[in-house]
Write a protein that holds these residues in place. Structure first.
Motif, short mmCIF file in Angstrom:
data_model
loop_
_atom_site.label_atom_id
_atom_site.label_comp_id
_atom_site.label_asym_id
_atom_site.label_seq_id
_atom_site.Cartn_x
_atom_site.Cartn_y
_atom_site.Cartn_z
N PRO A 77 3.22 -34.14 125.90
CA PRO A 77 3.82 -33.08 125.07
C PRO A 77 3.31 -33.06 123.62
CG PRO A 77 5.43 -34.82 125.47
CD PRO A 77 4.22 -35.15 126.29
N ALA A 95 16.57 -42.22 123.10
CA ALA A 95 16.32 -42.21 124.55
C ALA A 95 16.29 -43.65 125.08
CB ALA A 95 15.00 -41.51 124.85
N ARG A 96 15.69 -44.57 124.34
CA ARG A 96 15.68 -45.98 124.76
C ARG A 96 17.10 -46.52 124.85
NH1 ARG A 96 10.86 -48.93 124.28
NH2 ARG A 96 9.13 -47.64 123.58
N TRP A 141 13.07 -40.85 120.24
CA TRP A 141 12.61 -41.84 121.23
C TRP A 141 13.52 -43.06 121.24
CZ3 TRP A 141 6.88 -41.45 119.26
CH2 TRP A 141 6.28 -40.31 119.80
N ASP A 176 4.32 -46.12 130.78
CA ASP A 176 3.36 -45.04 131.01
C ASP A 176 3.23 -44.23 129.73
OD1 ASP A 176 1.79 -42.99 131.82
OD2 ASP A 176 3.07 -42.34 133.49
N ARG A 196 12.37 -42.22 134.03
CA ARG A 196 13.32 -41.32 134.70
C ARG A 196 14.49 -42.10 135.32
NH1 ARG A 196 8.57 -39.64 137.37
NH2 ARG A 196 9.53 -40.50 139.23
N PRO A 225 10.88 -44.15 126.53
CA PRO A 225 11.73 -42.95 126.42
C PRO A 225 11.63 -42.01 127.61
CG PRO A 225 10.62 -43.39 124.34
CD PRO A 225 10.07 -44.37 125.32
N GLU A 226 10.48 -41.98 128.26
CA GLU A 226 10.28 -41.00 129.33
C GLU A 226 10.61 -41.57 130.72
OE1 GLU A 226 7.84 -42.06 127.26
OE2 GLU A 226 7.91 -40.51 125.73
N TYR A 244 9.19 -38.16 115.72
CA TYR A 244 9.85 -38.27 117.03
C TYR A 244 10.58 -39.59 117.22
CZ TYR A 244 7.01 -34.21 118.13
OH TYR A 244 6.44 -32.95 118.11
N ARG A 287 2.93 -40.23 129.43
CA ARG A 287 4.10 -39.33 129.39
C ARG A 287 4.50 -39.00 127.94
NH1 ARG A 287 8.29 -41.75 133.92
NH2 ARG A 287 6.69 -42.41 135.38
N GLN A 288 4.20 -39.91 127.04
CA GLN A 288 4.48 -39.61 125.62
C GLN A 288 3.40 -38.68 125.07
OE1 GLN A 288 3.39 -42.28 122.21
NE2 GLN A 288 5.58 -42.67 122.15
#
Ligand SMILES: Cc1ncc(COP(=O)(O)O)c(C=O)c1O
Length: 377
Positions: free
Chosen positions: A10, A252-253, A249, A3, A361, A358-359, A245, A6-7
């Protein structure tokens, strides 16, 4: 599966401002928006030169053409990659020679490369083109030493691996020259097609810059047959913002991959591998490397059934890649047959990429793992 909104949410303001700057300065092709990104990207990766171009496919072709790999030359690469890894070699006028993959990493197997070099076409080989598939660096230690011994050019297909590290160096700095893709689904992505060549060789960099602009060193004086492979100003501006970023990112991955690992192990469905028996085999990070998890790819025995089961629950998954390159219709003239690369063929039957971005959940990851555990029970 992914998705991208979501990146975007922001970054919305920052990206619009960067695009506004391009409109105000009217630098739509190359120019300052691209050169600023090139300088920042080179610094980030620890290379002397970054050359922005129109796509990852163009970056591969530019890398080969800059290294003067053309007619008469052969290039060893993997049969388990995106089509461009091989088509770019043909586009450069050279001949692809394939070598099988390591089943544990899906990357080019150095022993298989050595076998090709020892074979009847070995003397024609001028370059090795490993792919850092799914964001995991290929075995660059061994491939570099093979390349050095035989004086071969080492060209990285780093399309999926921005920010990956092997030893102390980043993907893009591990060979003589490298190609990146910023296709929108990549871990560092543009808002359209874009790519980049990296190298620390001034000569290769100068050639790549010349070839991406129709072989011009001086305006309208064409020294060689190049192509239009230029990056747009809008893409340079977007990439420069996103470059700030990418480390976050990628971290996060990595956290998501490690959570998948724990959840699958906790559910008791993870097998040792490299091949699945009844459960699934999880991907892993090779010691001494930093995987950026462009994809999180499991192996499953009843892969197609599993994929259909996930789809029924609204869970996206993807197969990268269902047909190995030696069995692609468009590459039949290479003369390979089914059975020539058993590891690549087996991987094509078993791999399944799960959602990772990254986003993503925690509850969504749990849903994926629960669904796979249900399927296997
Ligand atoms: C391994 C690999 N090589 C090359 C490419 C080509 O990049 P692009 O789609 O930007 O032309 C891609 C991406 O699609 C890729 O994944």
């Amino acid at each position: 599966m992914l998705d991208l909104r979501r990146q975007y949410a922001p970054l919305h303001q920052e990206l619009l401002q960067a695009l506004g700057h391009v409109l105000e300065t009217q630098q739509f092709i190359l120019g300052e928006p691209v050169s600023t990104f090139e300088v920042a990207a080179a610094l980030h990766l620890g290379v002397s030169h970054a050359i922005g171009c129109a796509s990852g496919t163009d970056a591969l072709w530019l890398a080969l053409a800059s290294a003067e790999i053309g007619p008469g030359a052969a290039v060893i690469t993997t049969p388990f990659s995106f089509f461009a890894s091989v088509s770019s070699i043909l586009r450069a006028g050279a001949r692809p020679l394939l070598a099988d993959i390591d089943p544990a990493t899906f990357n080019l197997d150095p022993a298989a490369v050595q076998a090709v070099l020892a074979g009847p076409d070995g003397n024609a080989v001028r370059a090795i083109l490993p792919v850092h598939l799914y964001g995991q660096p290929a075995n660059m230690g061994r491939l570099s030493s093979i390349a050095k011994t035989r004086s071969l050019t080492l060209i990285e297909d780093a399309a999926q691996a921005f920010g990956a590290i092997s030893g102390r160096e980043a993907a893009g700095a591990l060979g003589d020259i490298a190609a990146f893709s910023f296709y929108p689904t990549k871990n560092l992505s543009a808002a359209g097609d874009a790519g980049m060549v990296t190298t620390s060789s001034p000569k290769l960099a100068e050639r790549a810059r010349m070839l991406r602009q129709h072989g011009m060193r001086r305006r309208y004086h064409h020294d060689e047959l190049g192509w239009n492979a230029r990056m747009d100003g809008f893409q340079g501006a977007i990439l420069e913002v996103k470059l700030n970023y990418i480390d976050r990112w990628n971290d996060a991955r990595r956290a998501i991959a490690s959570r998948y690992d724990n959840l699958f192990r906790g559910a008791g469905v993870a097998e040792a591998g490299p091949y699945p028996m009844r459960g699934i085999v999880l991907p892993h990070e090779v010691p001494g490397t930093r995987h950026v998890w462009h994809q999180y790819v499991i192996r499953a025995k009843r892969r197609d059934e599993l994929r259909a089961f996930l789809a029924k629950r609204g869970i996206g998954s993807e197969i990268y890649y269902p047909v190995p390159l030696h069995l692609q219709e468009a590459l039949s003239s290479l003369g390979y047959q089914e059975g020539d690369f058993p590891e690549a063929e087996r991987a094509a039957r078993e791999v399944l990429a799960l959602p990772i971005f990254p986003e993503l959940r925690e509850d969504e990851q749990q849903t994926v793992v629960d669904a796979i555990a249900d399927f296997l029970s």
